[in-house]
Motif scaffolding. Structure first.
Motif, short mmCIF file in Angstrom:
data_model
loop_
_atom_site.label_atom_id
_atom_site.label_comp_id
_atom_site.label_asym_id
_atom_site.label_seq_id
_atom_site.Cartn_x
_atom_site.Cartn_y
_atom_site.Cartn_z
N GLN A 197 0.81 -1.23 0.00
CA GLN A 197 0.00 0.00 0.00
C GLN A 197 0.84 1.28 0.00
O GLN A 197 0.48 2.24 -0.70
N ASP A 243 -15.43 -2.96 3.92
CA ASP A 243 -14.78 -4.14 3.33
C ASP A 243 -15.50 -5.37 3.88
O ASP A 243 -16.41 -5.26 4.72
N VAL A 247 -12.17 -8.63 6.99
CA VAL A 247 -11.14 -7.63 6.70
C VAL A 247 -11.43 -6.35 7.50
O VAL A 247 -10.52 -5.72 8.05
N PHE A 271 -20.31 -5.47 -1.04
CA PHE A 271 -21.06 -4.39 -1.70
C PHE A 271 -22.20 -4.93 -2.56
O PHE A 271 -23.14 -4.20 -2.88
N ASP A 291 -10.65 -6.19 -9.89
CA ASP A 291 -10.85 -7.54 -9.33
C ASP A 291 -12.20 -8.12 -9.68
O ASP A 291 -12.48 -9.27 -9.33
N HIS A 292 -13.09 -7.31 -10.28
CA HIS A 292 -14.48 -7.75 -10.42
C HIS A 292 -14.93 -7.68 -11.87
O HIS A 292 -14.44 -6.86 -12.66
C1 LIG Z 1 -7.00 -6.04 -4.04
S1 LIG Z 1 -7.62 -5.68 -2.47
C2 LIG Z 1 -7.26 -3.95 -2.29
C3 LIG Z 1 -7.26 -3.50 -0.88
C4 LIG Z 1 -6.93 -2.02 -0.68
N1 LIG Z 1 -7.89 -1.15 -1.32
C5 LIG Z 1 -5.54 -1.74 -1.18
O1 LIG Z 1 -5.36 -1.18 -2.25
O2 LIG Z 1 -4.60 -2.11 -0.46
C6 LIG Z 1 -9.37 -5.68 -2.73
C7 LIG Z 1 -10.16 -5.42 -1.47
O3 LIG Z 1 -11.54 -5.46 -1.82
C8 LIG Z 1 -12.22 -6.20 -0.83
N2 LIG Z 1 -13.42 -6.80 -1.43
C9 LIG Z 1 -13.48 -7.76 -2.38
N3 LIG Z 1 -14.75 -8.07 -2.68
C10 LIG Z 1 -15.51 -7.27 -1.91
C11 LIG Z 1 -16.92 -7.12 -1.77
N4 LIG Z 1 -17.75 -7.85 -2.47
N5 LIG Z 1 -17.38 -6.20 -0.90
C12 LIG Z 1 -16.51 -5.44 -0.15
N6 LIG Z 1 -15.16 -5.55 -0.25
C13 LIG Z 1 -14.67 -6.45 -1.12
C14 LIG Z 1 -11.24 -7.26 -0.40
O4 LIG Z 1 -11.54 -7.83 0.85
C15 LIG Z 1 -9.94 -6.46 -0.42
O5 LIG Z 1 -9.70 -5.86 0.83
#
Ligand SMILES: C[S@@+](CC[C@H](N)C(=O)[O-])C[C@H]1O[C@@H](n2cnc3c(N)ncnc32)[C@H](O)[C@@H]1O
Length: 397
Positions: A197, A243, A247, A271, A291-292
């Motif tokens: 980070q 989150d 987490v 979310f 990621d999605h």
């Molecule tokens: C790649 S990590 C990035 C974390 C942080 N933003 C960073 O840049 O260090 C993606 C984050 O999204 C969260 N996440 C994934 N799917 C999620 C969801 N459906 N609702 C809420 N958070 C989610 C994960 O738990 C993770 O903490």
């Protein structure tokens, strides 16, 4: 006419350019031309550069493993204390003198180490950067664990790989019940994200002045590392983090340790199924959208649009596709990494702009970052609602 030339899809000008390109491709694919270009004084240097680039592509995995060996043997930390001879390194690492010399020579060739007086070795330019950014070593270790996913890239492309190490490592990807994941499943990736980070937060916070906002909601905010960095820059900024519950629990602990418990509100949920908290005039999504898949991203963008006040801002930070000078990072590295993970894709600025518009944003733009490799930054404002949308919103509330 070859299939690749479809005049109907091209202007006459583009058709001419395409024909010239195809002729050039034929020439460049000819072994005779290569021999000639490598000898001819005006093309020799270019030919050598291209040959080297191709060799680097073929050898990339071996280079990565040299780096992994350096990380596991703590070479950079050792050299940061002062130059060492191969014999001294052998004693510190338990390698034979020969093996230590082989590793150091490879590290010098990759600019991770450098030769110093008296037959000793010190840090090289890239080794010094490894010391300056400790999070990179965690990424190198992480790669050491997941490279087996890429053993058969064609199977990955065909969707025949089955469960990959990466889909296990990031268990929320494609998981309909992500909110139920426990700490045992989320702790590793949360620690990895926290370690990397600082690289991201400095880049984002140097690009966008968060201090001009009242309250920052970081969606997918991990253990809160980004928000804590923002808090240091903007002492009056209120903080909100959303989150997955496991987490979010980590983030709560970290905020308490940092003495920020009173300033930071933490919300656990997914979310897709849980409402985002209200109150923020700045919402950040850092390394989250890529990621999605598109449907989830649209749902998240609409939810953010719905909570932002008219003077609010959405801040997106993540690696993007098609960024000039960073194409291998967005399109090759993240393109394949996310494929192995099983969800998401790097998106171009144009693609994200379309999605943001469809979700009800305007004034969309990309801000220049110093090193747009891992972190590109886009901002968007909520588009004022049309009278119809206003009426619909009132009915729905
Ligand atoms: C790649 S990590 C990035 C974390 C942080 N933003 C960073 O840049 O260090 C993606 C984050 O999204 C969260 N996440 C994934 N799917 C999620 C969801 N459906 N609702 C809420 N958070 C989610 C994960 O738990 C993770 O903490």
């Amino acid at each position: 006419m070859p299939d690749t030339l479809r005049p109907s899809a091209m202007t006459p000008h583009e058709g001419v350019i395409e024909r010239i390109r195809q002729a050039a491709e034929r020439l460049l694919s000819s072994p005779r031309f290569h021999r000639w270009a490598a000898a001819f004084p005006l093309t020799r240097h270019k030919a050598r550069r291209e040959a080297r680039a191709l060799f680097d592509l073929c050898a990339g995995f071996v280079y990565s493993q040299v780096l992994l060996a350096c990380v596991r043997l703590k070479l950079f930390e050792l050299l940061a204390d002062g130059p060492l001879s191969a014999q001294q390194l052998a004693l510190r690492t338990g390698l034979s003198r020969d093996a230590a010399e082989r590793l150091l020579d490879a590290a010098v060739a990759l600019r991770l180490a450098s030769r110093r007086a008296g037959g000793r070795y010190g840090l090289g330019m890239l080794g010094a950067a490894m010391v300056a950014n400790p999070g990179i070593a965690d990424m190198v270790e992480h790669h050491g664990r997941v490279y087996r996913d890429f053993e058969d890239p064609v199977a990955l492309l065909r969707g025949l790989s089955g469960a990959t190490a990466l889909s296990g490592y990031w268990p929320y990807a494609g998981n309909a019940d992500a909110a139920a994941l426990d700490d045992g499943r989320t702790a590793d990736y949360t620690a990895l994200m926290a370690a990397s980070q600082p690289l991201v937060a400095d880049e984002v916070l140097d690009t966008y002045p968060v201090a001009m906002h009242r309250c920052l909601l970081d969606v997918g905010g991990g253990d809160g590392s980004f928000l804590r960095a923002a808090a240091r820059r903007a002492p009056d900024l209120k903080l909100q983090l959303f989150d997955l519950p496991a987490v979010a629990a980590q983030a709560r602990l970290r905020f308490a340790e940092a003495g920020l418990a009173a300033r930071a509100e933490v919300f656990g949920g997914a979310f897709q199924t849980h409402a985002l908290p209200r109150g923020a005039d700045l919402v950040s999504v850092v390394r989250v959208l890529h990621d999605h898949d598109d449907d989830d991203v649209m749902q998240l963008l609409r939810a953010i649009r719905a909570l932002l006040p008219p003077d609010g801002t959405l801040l997106i930070a993540e690696p993007m596709s098609g960024v000039a000078g960073a194409e291998p990072v967005g399109d090759a590295y993240f393109g394949f990494y996310l494929m192995a993970m099983g969800r998401g894709r790097p998106r171009s600025e144009a693609r994200l702009t379309d999605m943001l518009r469809a979700a009800g944003f305007c004034q969309i733009g990309r801000l220049p970052t110093r090193i747009p490799l891992q972190t590109c930054v886009m901002v968007a404002r909520p588009r004022p609602l049309t009278p119809d949308e206003e009426r619909c919103k009132e009915r729905c509330n």
